[in-house]
Design an enzyme around this catalytic site. Structure first.
Site, PDB file in Angstrom:
ATOM      1  N   SER A 229     -52.930  22.365 -14.868  1.00 39.45           N
ATOM      2  CA  SER A 229     -52.866  22.098 -13.433  1.00 39.45           C
ATOM      3  C   SER A 229     -53.112  20.609 -13.200  1.00 39.45           C
ATOM      4  CB  SER A 229     -53.857  22.989 -12.690  1.00 39.45           C
ATOM      5  OG  SER A 229     -53.633  22.947 -11.300  1.00 39.45           O
ATOM      6  N   GLU A 341     -46.182  31.183 -10.933  1.00 35.78           N
ATOM      7  CA  GLU A 341     -47.220  30.222 -10.559  1.00 35.78           C
ATOM      8  C   GLU A 341     -47.690  30.399  -9.111  1.00 35.78           C
ATOM      9  OE1 GLU A 341     -48.620  27.776 -12.368  1.00 35.78           O
ATOM     10  OE2 GLU A 341     -47.235  27.182 -13.958  1.00 35.78           O
ATOM     11  N   HIS A 448     -50.562  31.128 -11.580  1.00 36.49           N
ATOM     12  CA  HIS A 448     -51.152  29.839 -11.926  1.00 36.49           C
ATOM     13  C   HIS A 448     -52.519  30.051 -12.571  1.00 36.49           C
ATOM     14  CE1 HIS A 448     -51.459  25.510 -11.546  1.00 36.49           C
ATOM     15  NE2 HIS A 448     -52.632  25.598 -10.935  1.00 36.49           N
TER      16      HIS A 448
END
Length: 536
Positions: A229, A341, A448
């Site tokens: 990330s 995600e 995610h």
């Protein structure tokens, strides 16, 4: 159609990370102490001399740990909003058996609240006995995620990676306004740059590794920089930063391609001026800003505004153009994203009280997500018709995943592969445990951050997760691939399915699906990348 911008991406990722605090603070309190951890015991032989002084580590199961090591001076007082300075030396033997404070942040699902600016520490995990001789082991440095406003190094236990014969270093770095506020008043000298202090911290940690990792049995010429990330975006930033040249030899980017166009220094400093006025420093003096209580800074942060900027020194150009033109630190790279995600963020908004996505508000939700006109949202909805998905939230999740993560990742793969060995993946376990959010009325899929638990044992997540035997097999394969890259520059070995190098013609990448990964070639079509290329 207007291309979805980097600033709006920061709004969504930043707001999502912090809004989780109200939802999960109690769950964090209940589960943090229950996170699995090997018992630590000091070892008589676990004494290492570094450039700062002598450390005593501890044995924790099959690994030796050296925790809470200062790699830079506390960035407090006159050092706040300055490049990191060398840590003070100490005398005697310093115990390195407990984590040090992590950087200031509000409570959230992605990090534990902190108000300690004395936070520039790292942790070193080695195979048992690695410090006893010149082992020359590969080194992996992990940069945590959290939208540049949350997170800490001590959430990631890398014992599973260390078991493959590598050393793992996890680091803290300055976050939020303290890490990324740009203001002309803060330039270290006339004409100097401001902002990107968090990236400077990361480089200081990498320099510490270069100077000291041999003492732990590691090879400073074989360092793999990795992150997820905002940690993945940090890795991309270091790939294109002139100051990081020579500090690492391989790179791993997990879900980090969501922002390939950085703000100019002028834009970033304009936002910094607004912050200064908000906290009572409209006079734009560095002394006023540096005298602020840390709680005032954290309480007044604009959680959309903290990303790397083109400060002219740490970053001299945006990531996307630098990669496309070959102007980056050329090392082998693993780069990938997760199949679903954006479902994490769709779910987060719903859990935070926003109206659920429905057939009625689907087009409006697209317009709000991407910052586009109603006409553009209608065209996007036609490309992603509700009839093709199990529910409207899943459809919106596909829109966000493809435009913000998947297709930019493909662009990065195409750019990198012209110059360096590039290995692309898609994490495809759509039954991965969800560790950060409560159940909602639609499946999270491969959301995610859901791949991180396959590489690390996680602490401080609001919800526990248990991998099935098939998922454990995938996790073992992923750890093997990741450590193979660290060892040889290629993720491949004889034990796992072959991972082909990415090239723009075949566009082969590895689908990380349990129990055994396999090669896929339909990524661009599955994620509508031709459509988004025309929309840009």
């Amino acid at each position: 159609m207007a291309k979805y911008g980097a600033t709006r991406t920061g709004v969504r990722l930043g707001a999502a990370a912090i809004a989780l605090g109200a939802l999960v603070a109690g769950a964090l309190t209940a589960t943090a102490s229950a996170a699995p951890a090997a018992s630590r015991s000091p070892g008589a032989g676990l004494v290492v001399t570094t450039t700062g002084g002598t450390l005593r580590g501890a044995t924790a199961g099959p690994a030796d740990e050296f925790l809470g090591i200062p790699y830079a001076a506390p960035p407090v007082g006159p050092l706040r909003w300055r490049p990191p300075q060398p840590a003070a030396r100490w005398t005697g033997i310093r115990d390195a058996m407990a984590f040090a404070p992590h950087c200031p942040q509000p409570p959230s699902g992605f990090g534990v609240a902190s108000t300690s600016e004395n936070c520039l520490y790292l942790n070193v995990y080695t195979p048992a006995g690695a410090t006893a001789g010149a082992r020359n082991l590969p080194v992996m440095v992990w940069i945590h995620g959290g939208a540049f406003i949350a997170g800490e190094s001590d959430d990631y236990n890398p014992a599973g990676l260390v078991g493959h014969g590598v050393i793992v270093v996890t680091i803290n770095y300055r976050l939020g306004a303290l890490g990324f506020l740009a203001d002309a008043a803060l330039a270290s000298h006339p004409g100097g740059s401001s902002g990107d202090y968090g990236l400077m911290d990361q480089q200081a940690a990498l320099r510490w590794v270069q100077a000291n990792i041999r003492q732990f049995g590691g090879n400073p010429r074989n360092v793999t920089l990795s992150g997820e990330s905002s940690g993945g975006l940090s890795v991309l930033s270091q790939l294109v930063s002139p100051g990081a040249r020579g500090l690492f030899a391989r790179a791993i980017v997990e879900s980090g391609t969501y922002d390939l166009t950085q703000a100019t220094l002028t834009t970033a400093e304009t936002a910094g001026q607004a912050f200064a006025a908000k906290v009572g420093c409209a006079s734009q003096t560095a002394a006023c800003l540096r005298a602020l209580p840390v709680s005032t800074i954290v309480d007044n942060e604009d959680f959309a505004g903290y990303q790397p900027d083109i400060d002219g020194k740490v970053l001299t150009q945006s990531i996307g153009p630098a990669l496309a033109s070959g102007q980056f630190n050329r090392v082998p790279v693993i780069n990938g994203t997760n199949r679903d995600e954006w479902r994490l963020f769709v779910a987060q908004e719903q859990l935070d009280g926003a109206p659920p996505v429905t057939a009625t508000n689907y087009q409006a939700s697209i317009a709000g997500l991407l910052g586009v006109s109603a006409t553009a949202a209608k065209a996007i909805a036609a490309e992603y018709p509700l009839s093709a998905y199990s529910s409207p939230p899943v459809a919106l999740g596909a829109v966000g995943t493809d435009e913000i993560f998947a297709c930019p990742a493909l662009t990065v793969d195409e750019s990198l592969s012209k110059y360096v060995p590039t290995y692309a993946y898609e994490f495809n376990d759509r039954n991965a445990p969800e560790r950060y959010l409560a159940p909602v009325g639609f499946p999270y899929g491969a959301a995610h951050e859901s791949e991180v638990q396959y590489l690390f044992s996680l602490a401080n997540t609001p919800f526990p997760g248990v991998l099935t035997p098939a998922q454990q097999q995938l996790a073992a394969a992923m750890r093997q691939y990741w450590t193979n890259l660290a060892k040889t520059g290629s993720p491949n070995s004889l034990a796992d399915p072959w991972w082909p190098r990415f090239d723009s013609t075949s566009q082969q990448m590895l689908s990380l699906v349990p129990p055994r990964p396999g090669v896929e070639t339909g990524f661009a079509a599955e994620h509508h990348c031709a459509f988004w290329a025309l929309a840009s």
